[in-house]
Design a protein around this motif. Structure first.
Motif, PDB file in Angstrom:
ATOM      1  N   PHE A 200      26.810 -45.947  -7.018  1.00  0.00           N
ATOM      2  CA  PHE A 200      26.456 -47.326  -6.721  1.00  0.00           C
ATOM      3  C   PHE A 200      27.839 -48.157  -6.419  1.00  0.00           C
ATOM      4  O   PHE A 200      27.548 -48.986  -5.329  1.00  0.00           O
TER       5      PHE A 200
ATOM      6  N   LEU B 271      18.465 -45.651  -7.473  1.00  0.00           N
ATOM      7  CA  LEU B 271      18.216 -46.531  -8.582  1.00  0.00           C
ATOM      8  C   LEU B 271      16.981 -46.360  -9.563  1.00  0.00           C
ATOM      9  O   LEU B 271      17.312 -46.446 -10.778  1.00  0.00           O
ATOM     10  N   GLU B 272      16.013 -46.086  -8.907  1.00  0.00           N
ATOM     11  CA  GLU B 272      14.795 -45.959  -9.553  1.00  0.00           C
ATOM     12  C   GLU B 272      14.874 -44.636 -10.385  1.00  0.00           C
ATOM     13  O   GLU B 272      14.401 -44.760 -11.373  1.00  0.00           O
TER      14      GLU B 272
ATOM     15  N   TRP C  88      17.252 -45.020 -13.175  1.00  0.00           N
ATOM     16  CA  TRP C  88      16.712 -45.810 -14.310  1.00  0.00           C
ATOM     17  C   TRP C  88      15.680 -45.300 -15.169  1.00  0.00           C
ATOM     18  O   TRP C  88      15.662 -45.427 -16.234  1.00  0.00           O
TER      19      TRP C  88
ATOM     20  N   MET D 286      21.972 -44.089 -15.724  1.00  0.00           N
ATOM     21  CA  MET D 286      22.629 -44.876 -14.976  1.00  0.00           C
ATOM     22  C   MET D 286      24.200 -44.650 -14.772  1.00  0.00           C
ATOM     23  O   MET D 286      24.794 -44.932 -13.854  1.00  0.00           O
TER      24      MET D 286
ATOM     25  N   PRO E 244      19.646 -46.036  -1.611  1.00  0.00           N
ATOM     26  CA  PRO E 244      19.886 -46.523  -2.867  1.00  0.00           C
ATOM     27  C   PRO E 244      18.881 -47.171  -3.787  1.00  0.00           C
ATOM     28  O   PRO E 244      19.068 -46.946  -4.953  1.00  0.00           O
ATOM     29  N   ASP E 245      17.878 -47.514  -3.082  1.00  0.00           N
ATOM     30  CA  ASP E 245      16.701 -47.928  -4.158  1.00  0.00           C
ATOM     31  C   ASP E 245      16.125 -46.935  -4.758  1.00  0.00           C
ATOM     32  O   ASP E 245      15.683 -46.807  -6.042  1.00  0.00           O
TER      33      ASP E 245
END
Length: 158
Positions: A62, A46-47, A50, A55, A42-43
């Motif tokens: 997410f 997300l990066e 973003w 998003m 997930p990190d």
């Protein structure tokens, strides 16, 4: 996408996500998130979302990740609660099994091992710790001067 998902290789799936972003294929990025759901971190997702300002495409992923994590946390909390309740119940049962101590009986007579001892009477202290002569001298002191309150027998004006 299917090859990356079936390969079970997280690095290959992340590389594919980056390629979709380089080619500006946002819908394929979103589809790859679900095809390789178990492989992606997930990190990293997300990066990437973003940095590329997408998003909205990553948000369903997410939401699912949050749902999964919360379910795991709830299951863990419930398991811990059940474990604590079982431990408390077993402790209560062992406490119920412990019998009260029985008095020592010799024949038909109860054996007393200690008797109550009388407390010695304390001498009276009418002078609050001063010797009787000092208390008598304070009592015989002359009355206070006009306009001043009488001084107490122990010498402090409180």
């Amino acid at each position: 996408m299917l090859f990356a998902a079936e390969s079970k290789d997280a690095e290959l799936a992340e590389t594919l996500l980056q390629w979709f972003l380089q080619e500006d294929r946002k819908e394929c990025f979103a589809a790859c998130l679900f095809a390789s759901y178990d492989l992606l971190h997930p990190d990293v997702v997300l990066e990437l979302a973003w940095r590329h300002n997408i998003m909205d495409f990553a948000m369903p992923y997410f939401i699912q990740v949050m749902r999964e994590y919360l379910t795991k946390v709830d299951e863990f909390a419930a398991k811990v609660m059940v474990d604590k309740l079982e431990e408390a119940e077993s402790q209560r049962k062992t406490e119920d099994d412990v019998k009260e101590p029985q008095p020592m009986v010799f024949g038909q007579q109860l054996m007393l091992t200690a008797a109550a001892s009388p407390v010695a009477a304390q001498p009276p202290y009418p002078t609050y710790g001063y010797p009787p002569a000092a208390a008598a001298a304070a009592a015989a002191a002359p009355p206070a001067a006009a306009g001043y309150p009488a001084q107490p027998a122990y010498g402090f004006n409180m």
